[in-house]
Write a protein that holds these residues in place. Sequence first.
Motif, short mmCIF file in Angstrom:
data_model
loop_
_atom_site.label_atom_id
_atom_site.label_comp_id
_atom_site.label_asym_id
_atom_site.label_seq_id
_atom_site.Cartn_x
_atom_site.Cartn_y
_atom_site.Cartn_z
N SER A 54 0.85 -1.18 0.00
CA SER A 54 0.00 0.00 0.00
C SER A 54 0.89 1.23 0.00
O SER A 54 1.67 1.44 0.94
N HIS A 55 0.80 2.01 -1.07
CA HIS A 55 1.62 3.22 -1.24
C HIS A 55 3.11 2.89 -1.03
O HIS A 55 3.84 3.64 -0.38
N LEU A 91 10.45 -2.49 -6.80
CA LEU A 91 9.78 -2.64 -8.09
C LEU A 91 8.53 -1.76 -8.15
O LEU A 91 8.23 -1.20 -9.21
N VAL A 92 7.81 -1.62 -7.06
CA VAL A 92 6.64 -0.75 -7.04
C VAL A 92 7.04 0.69 -7.37
O VAL A 92 6.38 1.38 -8.15
N VAL A 93 8.14 1.17 -6.79
CA VAL A 93 8.62 2.53 -7.08
C VAL A 93 8.98 2.65 -8.56
O VAL A 93 8.68 3.65 -9.22
N CYS A 94 9.61 1.61 -9.10
CA CYS A 94 9.98 1.60 -10.52
C CYS A 94 8.73 1.65 -11.41
O CYS A 94 8.70 2.37 -12.41
N VAL A 95 7.71 0.90 -11.03
CA VAL A 95 6.45 0.90 -11.78
C VAL A 95 5.84 2.29 -11.78
O VAL A 95 5.35 2.78 -12.82
N GLU A 96 5.86 2.96 -10.65
CA GLU A 96 5.30 4.31 -10.58
C GLU A 96 6.07 5.28 -11.46
O GLU A 96 5.49 6.17 -12.09
N GLY A 130 -2.66 3.21 -5.50
CA GLY A 130 -1.89 3.07 -4.28
C GLY A 130 -1.70 1.64 -3.80
O GLY A 130 -0.99 1.41 -2.82
N GLN A 131 -2.32 0.67 -4.46
CA GLN A 131 -2.19 -0.72 -4.03
C GLN A 131 -1.62 -1.57 -5.15
O GLN A 131 -2.12 -1.54 -6.28
N HIS A 132 -0.57 -2.34 -4.83
CA HIS A 132 0.10 -3.17 -5.82
C HIS A 132 0.30 -4.58 -5.30
O HIS A 132 0.45 -4.79 -4.09
N LEU A 133 0.33 -5.52 -6.22
CA LEU A 133 0.66 -6.90 -5.92
C LEU A 133 1.93 -7.26 -6.69
O LEU A 133 2.03 -6.97 -7.88
N VAL A 134 2.88 -7.86 -6.00
CA VAL A 134 4.17 -8.24 -6.61
C VAL A 134 4.36 -9.74 -6.45
O VAL A 134 4.15 -10.29 -5.37
N GLY A 135 4.76 -10.38 -7.53
CA GLY A 135 5.05 -11.80 -7.51
C GLY A 135 6.47 -12.07 -7.94
O GLY A 135 7.04 -11.33 -8.75
#
Length: 334
Positions: A54-55, A91-96, A130-135
Motif C-alpha cells: 500500500s503506497h 519494483l513498485v517505485v519503478c512501476v510508478e 496506491g495498491q500493488h501486488l508483486v510476484g
Amino acid sequence: MTTMSTPPAAEPEQAGPELLIEQHWTAKDSPVVRACVAAVAEHGPAFRSVAHYSHGVLDFAVRPRGSAPLRTPRTVSGRLLAAEGWPGRHLVVCVEDFDRALQRLETGELMRLVVEAPDGGMYCARIRAGQHLVGVTQSGDTVAELDDGLNLLVTRIRREVHHLPDELLGGDGKLVPAEPAGTGELHWEAALSAGGPGSPASLRSVWDDHVNAVNLQYAAYYRDWTAVCAGDAFDDPDLGVRLGSIPSGERRAMYRDLAGRLRADITRLRQILRPVSDQQIRRLVLDVQEGAVYIHWFGHGPGTFLLGVTVDQPQVALAEERLGSLLTAVSGRS
C-alpha cells in the motif's frame, strides 16, 4: 505390574503456504489475504512469493513454506519480512516511475509490469490506486505461469473485494492467428543504409509480415543502443481515430525517447532483480490500460533489442506473440 505410558501425540506439521504480516496490517483474515494464500497454494514453487503493498509499504507476503531466504543487501539480512519484501518494494517505485513516463502517450495508467530473466522473473500490478501486488518466481520456465496466475488474482481482487471492472490484464486471452487484412502501407524509418543480412533493406519485408494496424502496431530494432529501423501503422485511418490528439510523428518520437531511457531503466531493474537472478534481462512488458509496450532482447547485450507496441488492450497477448515471431525472423537474418 508396570504400565507403559503412551507418548504424547506429535504436533501436526503446519501445512500450506507461509504468511508473513506486518504489524500495521490488521486485516489478517481478509479476502485479499485468503486469495493470495490460495494462489500460492495452487501454483506451488512457481510462485516463490506474492506480496501486497500500500503506497509502496509492504503489508504482507505469502510464500511456500520452507522457502530459502532471498539474497538481499546486508541492510535487510536477518529481517525475514523485510528481506522478502525488499525487491517488491523497489519494483513498485519503478512501476510508478514508468507510469509517469508513459502517461504522455495518453494510453492510460500502467497496470502491469513483467520483467524476465532466463532463471526467474518478477511481476507487479496495480490493484487500484496506491495498491500493488508483486510476484516472484525463481525459474525462467515459470514466468508465464506467474504472469497468468497473478493476472487472474488481481482481477479477482478487483472484482470481489473492490467491486472494480476487469481491465483485461495481459489481453483477453483469445489468440486468433488470422492475418489482418487491409491495414495499408507501413510508415518505415531506417537509420542505416548499408545492405546485406540484417540491414534495414533486408528487414522491410519482415516488418510487413508482422506489423499491422490490428495488433502489433509499432516495432523498432535497436543494435548497441542505436536505432536500426522501425515500422508502424500509426497513419492507418481506422487506427488514427483511436490514437487521440497526438500526431503520428510525435508518437514515434515518444517511443524513441522510451527506448533511449532504457539504458538507465535496465540497470535499475537488474539491481531490483538481483535477489532472483544475476543474468541479463530478456523481456520487459509494460501493460497499460490501452495496450502495452514490450522490449524483447536478442541476448547480445542490453543494447540490442526489439521494442514493440500495441494500443489495443484485448490484443496484448497476441501482439507480444507477433513480436516474438519478429525477433526470431530478425535473428535469422543477422
